[in-house]
Design an enzyme around this catalytic site. Structure first.
Site, PDB file in Angstrom:
ATOM      1  N   LYS A  89       0.868  -1.187   0.000  1.00 21.37           N
ATOM      2  CA  LYS A  89       0.000   0.000   0.000  1.00 21.37           C
ATOM      3  C   LYS A  89       0.893   1.220   0.000  1.00 21.37           C
ATOM      4  O   LYS A  89       1.791   1.335   0.850  1.00 21.37           O
ATOM      5  CB  LYS A  89      -0.916   0.025   1.217  1.00 21.37           C
ATOM      6  CG  LYS A  89      -1.971   1.147   1.132  1.00 21.37           C
ATOM      7  CD  LYS A  89      -3.082   0.804   0.182  1.00 21.37           C
ATOM      8  CE  LYS A  89      -4.078   1.921  -0.077  1.00 21.37           C
ATOM      9  NZ  LYS A  89      -3.538   2.920  -1.037  1.00 21.37           N
ATOM     10  N   GLN A 110       7.252   3.772   3.919  1.00 21.54           N
ATOM     11  CA  GLN A 110       5.851   3.328   3.931  1.00 21.54           C
ATOM     12  C   GLN A 110       5.668   2.053   4.746  1.00 21.54           C
ATOM     13  O   GLN A 110       4.622   1.845   5.359  1.00 21.54           O
ATOM     14  CB  GLN A 110       5.382   3.085   2.491  1.00 21.54           C
ATOM     15  CG  GLN A 110       3.867   3.124   2.324  1.00 21.54           C
ATOM     16  CD  GLN A 110       3.322   4.543   2.270  1.00 21.54           C
ATOM     17  OE1 GLN A 110       3.937   5.439   1.665  1.00 21.54           O
ATOM     18  NE2 GLN A 110       2.200   4.773   2.912  1.00 21.54           N
ATOM     19  N   LYS A 113       5.410   3.185   8.412  1.00 18.23           N
ATOM     20  CA  LYS A 113       4.238   4.048   8.541  1.00 18.23           C
ATOM     21  C   LYS A 113       2.976   3.183   8.554  1.00 18.23           C
ATOM     22  O   LYS A 113       2.132   3.312   9.436  1.00 18.23           O
ATOM     23  CB  LYS A 113       4.183   5.023   7.367  1.00 18.23           C
ATOM     24  CG  LYS A 113       2.961   5.890   7.353  1.00 18.23           C
ATOM     25  CD  LYS A 113       2.782   6.693   6.055  1.00 18.23           C
ATOM     26  CE  LYS A 113       4.005   7.352   5.571  1.00 18.23           C
ATOM     27  NZ  LYS A 113       3.750   8.233   4.403  1.00 18.23           N
ATOM     28  N   LYS A 125       5.416   1.666  -3.063  1.00 22.00           N
ATOM     29  CA  LYS A 125       5.359   3.038  -3.601  1.00 22.00           C
ATOM     30  C   LYS A 125       5.651   2.953  -5.089  1.00 22.00           C
ATOM     31  O   LYS A 125       6.289   2.005  -5.577  1.00 22.00           O
ATOM     32  CB  LYS A 125       6.410   3.926  -2.936  1.00 22.00           C
ATOM     33  CG  LYS A 125       6.056   5.399  -2.941  1.00 22.00           C
ATOM     34  CD  LYS A 125       5.068   5.744  -1.844  1.00 22.00           C
ATOM     35  CE  LYS A 125       4.773   7.243  -1.795  1.00 22.00           C
ATOM     36  NZ  LYS A 125       4.097   7.591  -0.520  1.00 22.00           N
ATOM     37  N   GLY A 164      -2.588   8.384  -4.243  1.00 23.22           N
ATOM     38  CA  GLY A 164      -1.946   9.623  -4.658  1.00 23.22           C
ATOM     39  C   GLY A 164      -0.707   9.950  -3.854  1.00 23.22           C
ATOM     40  O   GLY A 164      -0.406   9.336  -2.833  1.00 23.22           O
ATOM     41  N   ASP A 165       0.051  10.915  -4.368  1.00 21.09           N
ATOM     42  CA  ASP A 165       1.218  11.500  -3.704  1.00 21.09           C
ATOM     43  C   ASP A 165       1.507  12.769  -4.521  1.00 21.09           C
ATOM     44  O   ASP A 165       0.607  13.302  -5.164  1.00 21.09           O
ATOM     45  CB  ASP A 165       2.397  10.517  -3.684  1.00 21.09           C
ATOM     46  CG  ASP A 165       3.497  10.924  -2.706  1.00 21.09           C
ATOM     47  OD1 ASP A 165       3.462  10.491  -1.544  1.00 21.09           O
ATOM     48  OD2 ASP A 165       4.401  11.679  -3.124  1.00 21.09           O
ATOM     49  N   THR A 208      -4.633  13.229   5.101  1.00 21.13           N
ATOM     50  CA  THR A 208      -3.219  13.383   5.464  1.00 21.13           C
ATOM     51  C   THR A 208      -3.009  14.672   6.242  1.00 21.13           C
ATOM     52  O   THR A 208      -2.390  14.690   7.309  1.00 21.13           O
ATOM     53  CB  THR A 208      -2.335  13.370   4.211  1.00 21.13           C
ATOM     54  OG1 THR A 208      -2.675  12.263   3.402  1.00 21.13           O
ATOM     55  CG2 THR A 208      -0.864  13.313   4.587  1.00 21.13           C
ATOM     56  N   ASN A 239      -2.227  19.019  -1.810  1.00 17.51           N
ATOM     57  CA  ASN A 239      -3.261  18.305  -1.048  1.00 17.51           C
ATOM     58  C   ASN A 239      -2.960  18.324   0.451  1.00 17.51           C
ATOM     59  O   ASN A 239      -3.827  18.690   1.264  1.00 17.51           O
ATOM     60  CB  ASN A 239      -3.330  16.852  -1.533  1.00 17.51           C
ATOM     61  CG  ASN A 239      -4.224  16.000  -0.649  1.00 17.51           C
ATOM     62  OD1 ASN A 239      -3.724  15.277   0.207  1.00 17.51           O
ATOM     63  ND2 ASN A 239      -5.532  16.115  -0.818  1.00 17.51           N
ATOM     64  N   SER A 382      -6.900   5.579   3.456  1.00 21.46           N
ATOM     65  CA  SER A 382      -6.926   4.755   2.240  1.00 21.46           C
ATOM     66  C   SER A 382      -7.345   3.327   2.567  1.00 21.46           C
ATOM     67  O   SER A 382      -8.117   2.697   1.838  1.00 21.46           O
ATOM     68  CB  SER A 382      -5.547   4.738   1.577  1.00 21.46           C
ATOM     69  OG  SER A 382      -5.404   5.801   0.673  1.00 21.46           O
TER      70      SER A 382
END
Ligand SMILES: NC(=O)C1=CN([C@@H]2O[C@H](COP(=O)(O)OP(=O)(O)OC[C@H]3O[C@@H](n4cnc5c(N)ncnc54)[C@H](OP(=O)(O)O)[C@@H]3O)[C@@H](O)[C@H]2O)C=CC1
Ligand SMILES: N=C(CCC(=O)O)C(=O)O
Length: 450
Positions: A89, A110, A113, A125, A164-165, A208, A239, A382
């Site tokens: 993820k 990630q 996290k 990622k 997204g990122d 976020t 964002n 997410s």
């Protein structure tokens, strides 16, 4: 501890150009030293040799045709780093600076996290060196379709779920999802951040930024303080920054800055959030246009940034929220923030502080929330979107936001308790890295040598 040293030495030799990946691994491995002294079995299972190596990486050519009829070529990536806790993820980043090393650092962060969220998600990622800036909607669509025409072979709701990122928002997720559906014939929760009327979760767009503010509120509450009434510095204007600013206002704080790659806005009366959304979410223009409506605000061009840092961190404030990109906050910036009275830093971006800046914050024992803990609200929400997709439901916003608040409080508690367990109660970097690592490593041991 030769174990840590040997692994870092080997990494430095094997990927000399991947400096951001080395930076991310060095921080985690240095934090694990006290754990390995207490629990040598991780060494016996060669866990860090395994955890720093991605389970899989794909790199692929993305060819597409621009509006002028010219063929364009970009590099696409997806790193499927670690699936011990669940399907991979992690976001997709479209930015000209993206390299395989960027994706590896983001994917490595990630892992821990996602572990801190307590939800069943592994770390991954992806992205491409594609620059969305200045591209037409049709060019964005054709690039996303070309990108997904390769990526779809490697992802799925129980395999790998991108989101997204930087450079990938709701528009891009829509085009990516449409192409996935066309190629597979399946309508399923394979991407998150989807449109609200076709599988998206209420609260995901805001999550976020909201989560980074909730995390800051948890850190301050532990010190008997709160964000209300505090002047806050925010970097970025995308964002994460926009919804960090939104939640700061809701909690009674005053965000006075935002920034993009061209410059910084300082509005001492408080950032005009409605205008910021109009400029960045609708018109997609430079922050300089902010002055047309607020000539009293100050604009500092990126050309005039200090040599050793960024303008946003030279402005006076009480709390700082780096929400732009990695290594945007230098040692000099950190020292200036402290000198100006900042007592709380909550990272909305991934690895926004340099190693030296982190050391300055830890030395000062301020309320410092590292990105892998403070910005986990996005990926956590997410996963809530994945849960809604699998049960074919859409939860009300209040339910999603309540879960987000609880997850951020749980992450803070894990980091604080683990930091205290290892004798450094103010060091949430130590707490986050050990707490996240232990979950992943224990699962890896139980799942055998794979
Ligand atoms: N989106 C998400 O769900 C999550 C994102 N993050 C992290 O948050 C950060 C921001 O992401 P997000 O808000 O989604 O991205 P966006 O693309 O929406 O916004 C990025 C913002 O940062 C600025 N920026 C990007 N790169 C640079 C740079 N090299 N120098 C100066 N400014 C820069 C952009 O300015 P410009 O437009 O001029 O390039 C833009 O204002 C990233 O570190 C991301 O990895 C973390 C967790 C979740
Ligand atoms: N870009 C993200 C969000 C990832 C996700 O929502 O899967 C991150 O956590 O860095």
């Amino acid at each position: 501890m030769p174990y840590v040293h040997d692994t870092l030495t080997r990494l430095a030799k094997s990927s000399p150009a991947q400096t951001e990946f080395y930076q991310a691994t060095e921080e985690v491995l240095e934090c694990l030293r006290p754990l390995f002294e207490r629990a040598p079995h991780y060494h016996q299972h060669s866990i860090i040799e395994r955890i720093v190596e991605p389970e899989r990486q794909v790199m692929f050519r993305v060819s597409w045709v621009d509006d002028a009829g010219r063929v364009q070529v970009n590099k696409g990536y997806r790193v499927q780093f670690n699936s011990a806790l669940g399907p991979y993820k992690g976001g997709l980043r479209f930015h000209p600076s993206v390299t395989s090393g960027t994706i590896k650092f983001l994917g490595f962060e990630q892992i821990f996290k996602n572990a801190l969220t307590g939800l069943p998600i592994g770390g991954g990622k992806g992205g491409a060196d594609f620059d969305p800036k200045g591209k037409s909607d049709n060019e964005i669509m054709r690039f996303c379709q070309a990108f997904m025409s390769e990526l779809y072979r490697h992802i799925g709701p129980h395999t790998d779920v991108p989101a997204g990122d930087i450079g990938v928002g709701g528009r891009e997720i829509g085009y990516l999802f449409g192409q996935y559906k066309r190629l597979t014939g399946r309508y399923e929760g394979v991407l998150t951040g989807k449109g609200l009327n076709w599988g998206g979760s209420l609260g995901r767009k805001e999550a976020t930024g909201y989560g980074a503010v909730y995390f800051a509120e948890n850190m301050l509450a532990a010190k008997g303080e709160a964000l209300r009434g505090k002047t806050c510095l925010v970097s970025g204007a995308g964002n994460v920054a926009i919804y960090t600013i939104e939640k700061l206002y809701e909690l009674g704080a005053k965000p006075v800055t935002c920034s993009d790659s061209k410059g910084t806005i300082h509005d001492p009366s408080g950032i005009d959030l409605g205008l910021l959304k109009q400029l960045k979410e609708v018109q997609r223009v430079s922050l300089e246009s902010y002055l047309h409506e607020h000539p009293e605000a100050h604009y500092i061009s990126a050309r005039d940034y200090p040599q050793d840092g960024h303008a946003v961190w030279r402005i006076e404030g009480e709390a700082a929220f780096p929400c732009a990109t990695q290594n945007e906050l230098t040692e000099a910036d950190a020292k200036t923030l402290l000198a100006n009275g900042v007592t709380c830093v909550s990272e909305g971006a991934n690895m926004p502080s340099t190693k030296e800046a982190v050391d300055v914050f830890l030395e000062a024992k301020i309320a410092y929330g590292p990105g892998k803990a403070a910005n986990a609200g996005g990926v956590a929400t997410s996963q809530l979107e994945m849960a809604q997709n699998s049960s074919m439901e859409q939860w009300p916003l209040e339910k999603v936001d309540q879960k987000l608040k609880q997850i951020m409080a749980d992450i803070h508690r894990q980091c604080a308790d683990t930091a205290s367990e290892f004798g450094e109660p103010d060091n949430l970097v130590l707490g986050a890295n050990i707490a996240g690592f232990r979950k992943v490593a224990d699962a890896m041991i139980e799942q055998g040598v794979i």
